[in-house]
Motif scaffolding. Structure first.
Motif, short mmCIF file in Angstrom:
data_model
loop_
_atom_site.label_atom_id
_atom_site.label_comp_id
_atom_site.label_asym_id
_atom_site.label_seq_id
_atom_site.Cartn_x
_atom_site.Cartn_y
_atom_site.Cartn_z
N ARG A 192 -22.82 23.60 -12.87
CA ARG A 192 -22.69 24.27 -11.53
C ARG A 192 -22.28 23.65 -10.44
NH1 ARG A 192 -28.00 27.59 -9.21
NH2 ARG A 192 -26.98 28.32 -7.32
N TYR A 193 -22.70 22.29 -10.38
CA TYR A 193 -21.94 21.57 -9.18
C TYR A 193 -20.69 21.21 -9.41
CZ TYR A 193 -21.09 17.37 -6.61
OH TYR A 193 -20.81 16.31 -5.70
N GLN A 194 -20.09 20.89 -10.71
CA GLN A 194 -18.70 20.89 -10.62
C GLN A 194 -18.01 22.08 -10.28
OE1 GLN A 194 -17.19 17.95 -11.51
NE2 GLN A 194 -15.49 19.01 -10.55
N ARG A 195 -18.45 23.37 -10.47
CA ARG A 195 -17.70 24.51 -10.20
C ARG A 195 -17.77 24.54 -8.54
NH1 ARG A 195 -20.79 26.84 -14.40
NH2 ARG A 195 -22.50 27.77 -13.11
N TRP A 196 -19.00 24.16 -7.94
CA TRP A 196 -19.12 24.01 -6.47
C TRP A 196 -17.91 23.25 -5.92
CZ3 TRP A 196 -20.73 20.02 -3.28
CH2 TRP A 196 -21.15 20.15 -1.94
N GLN B 61 -10.32 24.19 -4.09
CA GLN B 61 -9.51 25.36 -4.07
C GLN B 61 -9.25 25.85 -2.49
OE1 GLN B 61 -11.19 28.20 -6.77
NE2 GLN B 61 -10.43 26.82 -8.73
N GLN B 62 -10.26 25.83 -1.81
CA GLN B 62 -10.30 25.99 -0.59
C GLN B 62 -9.77 25.24 0.63
OE1 GLN B 62 -14.69 26.77 0.23
NE2 GLN B 62 -14.60 28.58 -0.75
N VAL C 238 -16.84 16.83 -0.01
CA VAL C 238 -18.28 16.93 0.18
C VAL C 238 -18.55 16.52 1.53
CG1 VAL C 238 -20.50 16.18 -0.58
CG2 VAL C 238 -18.81 16.69 -2.09
N TYR C 239 -18.11 15.53 2.19
CA TYR C 239 -18.44 14.92 3.13
C TYR C 239 -18.03 16.04 4.41
CZ TYR C 239 -18.31 12.42 7.82
OH TYR C 239 -18.72 12.09 8.92
N ARG C 240 -17.08 16.88 4.21
CA ARG C 240 -16.74 18.11 5.13
C ARG C 240 -17.97 18.87 5.16
NH1 ARG C 240 -10.56 20.19 4.21
NH2 ARG C 240 -9.54 18.33 4.89
N GLU C 241 -18.36 19.18 4.06
CA GLU C 241 -19.63 19.98 4.12
C GLU C 241 -21.08 19.40 4.53
OE1 GLU C 241 -19.76 23.26 2.30
OE2 GLU C 241 -17.84 22.75 2.89
N ASP D 10 1.00 -1.23 -0.01
CA ASP D 10 -0.11 -0.10 0.04
C ASP D 10 1.06 1.12 -0.04
OD1 ASP D 10 -2.50 1.35 0.08
OD2 ASP D 10 -3.21 0.33 1.73
N GLY D 11 0.24 2.28 -0.29
CA GLY D 11 0.88 3.62 -0.19
C GLY D 11 0.00 4.95 -0.29
N VAL D 12 0.25 5.90 -0.17
CA VAL D 12 -0.43 7.23 -0.30
C VAL D 12 -0.89 7.58 -1.67
CG1 VAL D 12 -1.15 9.43 0.55
CG2 VAL D 12 0.25 7.95 2.03
N ALA D 13 -1.95 7.75 -2.22
CA ALA D 13 -2.37 8.01 -3.49
C ALA D 13 -2.53 9.59 -3.49
CB ALA D 13 -3.55 7.52 -4.18
N ALA D 14 -3.34 10.21 -2.43
CA ALA D 14 -3.64 11.75 -2.45
C ALA D 14 -3.78 12.03 -0.77
CB ALA D 14 -4.54 11.82 -3.25
N ALA D 15 -4.05 13.41 -0.61
CA ALA D 15 -4.40 13.99 0.74
C ALA D 15 -5.10 14.98 0.61
CB ALA D 15 -3.01 14.18 1.55
N VAL D 16 -6.35 14.97 1.42
CA VAL D 16 -7.11 16.13 1.67
C VAL D 16 -6.92 16.81 3.08
CG1 VAL D 16 -9.72 17.11 1.70
CG2 VAL D 16 -8.99 15.23 0.00
N GLY D 17 -6.28 17.75 3.01
CA GLY D 17 -5.93 18.13 4.30
C GLY D 17 -4.85 17.34 4.93
N ARG D 18 -5.14 16.71 6.10
CA ARG D 18 -4.12 15.93 6.89
C ARG D 18 -4.81 14.53 6.70
NH1 ARG D 18 -0.36 18.45 9.76
NH2 ARG D 18 0.02 16.74 11.11
N GLU D 19 -5.78 14.15 5.68
CA GLU D 19 -6.46 13.02 5.44
C GLU D 19 -5.85 12.12 4.36
OE1 GLU D 19 -10.89 12.33 6.36
OE2 GLU D 19 -10.77 14.85 6.23
#
Length: 350
Positions: free
Chosen positions: A300-304, A310-311, A80-83, A22-31
């Motif tokens: 519009r969903y994709q822009r959201w 970006q944030q 999206v889960y964060r939202e 296994d390995g890391v593929a990506a990160a969202v923040g520290r997840e």
């Protein structure tokens, strides 16, 4: 690109033996998002590719694309889960167990499945929690899409432009419009027996009056599940023979029996049948309006989602070096030796 190389090398190992490094593929923040999670998310597509008989180069190209789509979905789920966090969204345990079972079927045995989880530092319980979060994100995303569909405006000019730019859609041969519910099944007898029983239960509910579209949303494992099972207009040889032959026997409004293929079990609903012909703008208007509305709401969903991305602090391994990803994690991530896997791996240039 090194993470992607590792993913591609791991794909056939998982499908054939159930083992991987296994390995890391990506990160969202520290997840972190692990390679094993990406392979699980792309599991149905990868299994289909394995059985496709494609030449090695084309197989790698299509696996590459499938993995990228899966990684994008996992990043979206986390954003999206964060939202959605804090919202009262209930996910039935039955749906969670069904998804966990579908992931289990991607491995040749229960032992291989548990070993793959252990190798990635996870347990069945942590996998269930991941699935719960993904399903919460999916429900919140579905509600967001419905909101955007209600808010966008479709003008007469939008409809006319779509008709003029897609004339081939309105000159057609004989075709049918249908919905599908798909129940995925593994190769082993136990998996297929469980999937068959689930398909029979679904068909029984449909015959007793359950709404096909809602049942597809709730139950289907197919790629069109998010569209309430809608496969759209089908003509020619665009379906495998078993499905094409079944549709040929149906009348509009009629349900099929259960149809078995190598990948699982299918239930079809024929909605409409049309002979070859040309559709005028006036005739096509009712068909075009929801397509344009969906197109606008999807944009519009994709822009959201892009705004959320970006944030957030997102690092995708397919576009960032391993060190850029690893430095975002706390020491817990290093406990699984992911740092050594990422930094020490040398991938061939492509």
């Amino acid at each position: 690109m090194c993470v992607l190389c590792g993913l591609l090398l791991n794909v056939m190992a998982v499908l054939n033996t159930g083992t991987m490094v296994d390995g890391v593929a990506a990160a969202v923040g520290r997840e972190p998002i692990l390679q094993s999670e990406v392979i699980e998310e792309a599991g149905a597509e990868l299994q289909s590719l394995r059985d496709s008989g494609l030449a090695p180069g084309e197989l790698e190209r299509q696996a590459d694309a499938a993995l990228r789509r899966a990684l994008d979905r996992l990043i979206e789920y986390k954003l999206v889960y964060r939202e959605a966090a804090g919202k009262k969204i209930e996910i039935p345990e039955k749906q969670i167990e069904r998804r966990v079972t579908a992931i289990r079927r991607q491995y040749p045995s229960q032992e291989a499945f548990l070993k793959a989880l252990a190798d990635s530092g996870r347990t069945v319980d942590t996998l269930r929690d991941e699935v719960r979060k993904q399903m919460t994100a999916l429900l919140f995303a579905r509600a967001k899409r419905r909101q955007f569909e209600q808010e966008v405006a479709v003008t007469e000019e939008d409809i006319r432009r779509y008709y003029e730019e897609n004339t081939e859609q309105f000159h057609h041969g004989p075709r049918v419009r249908a919905r599908r519910i798909f129940v995925a099944a593994g190769r082993d007898p136990e998996s297929r027996q469980e999937a068959r029983k689930r398909a029979e239960d679904i068909l029984d509910r449909l015959r007793k009056g359950a709404d096909f579209a809602q049942t597809a949303l709730d139950e289907s494992d197919g790629p069109e599940a998010e569209d309430a099972g809608m496969m759209g207009w089908i003509q020619g040889d665009s379906l495998v023979p078993a499905l094409r032959d079944a549709l040929a026997q149906l009348e509009p409004g009629q349900l099929s029996d259960i149809i078995e293929t190598d990948f699982g079990y299918h239930i079809l609903l024929l909605e409409e049948r049309q002979e070859a012909g040309e559709i005028s703008l006036e005739q096509a208007r009712a068909e075009i309006e929801p397509l344009v509305r969906r197109q606008k709401s999807d944009e519009r969903y994709q822009r959201w989602v892009n705004t959320l991305r970006q944030q957030a602090d997102v690092a995708a391994g397919m576009g960032a070096g391993p060190e850029q990803i690893i430095q975002r994690f706390d020491p817990v991530a290093r406990h699984h030796d992911l740092v050594d896997d990422m930094v020490g791996a040398q991938c061939p240039k492509r």
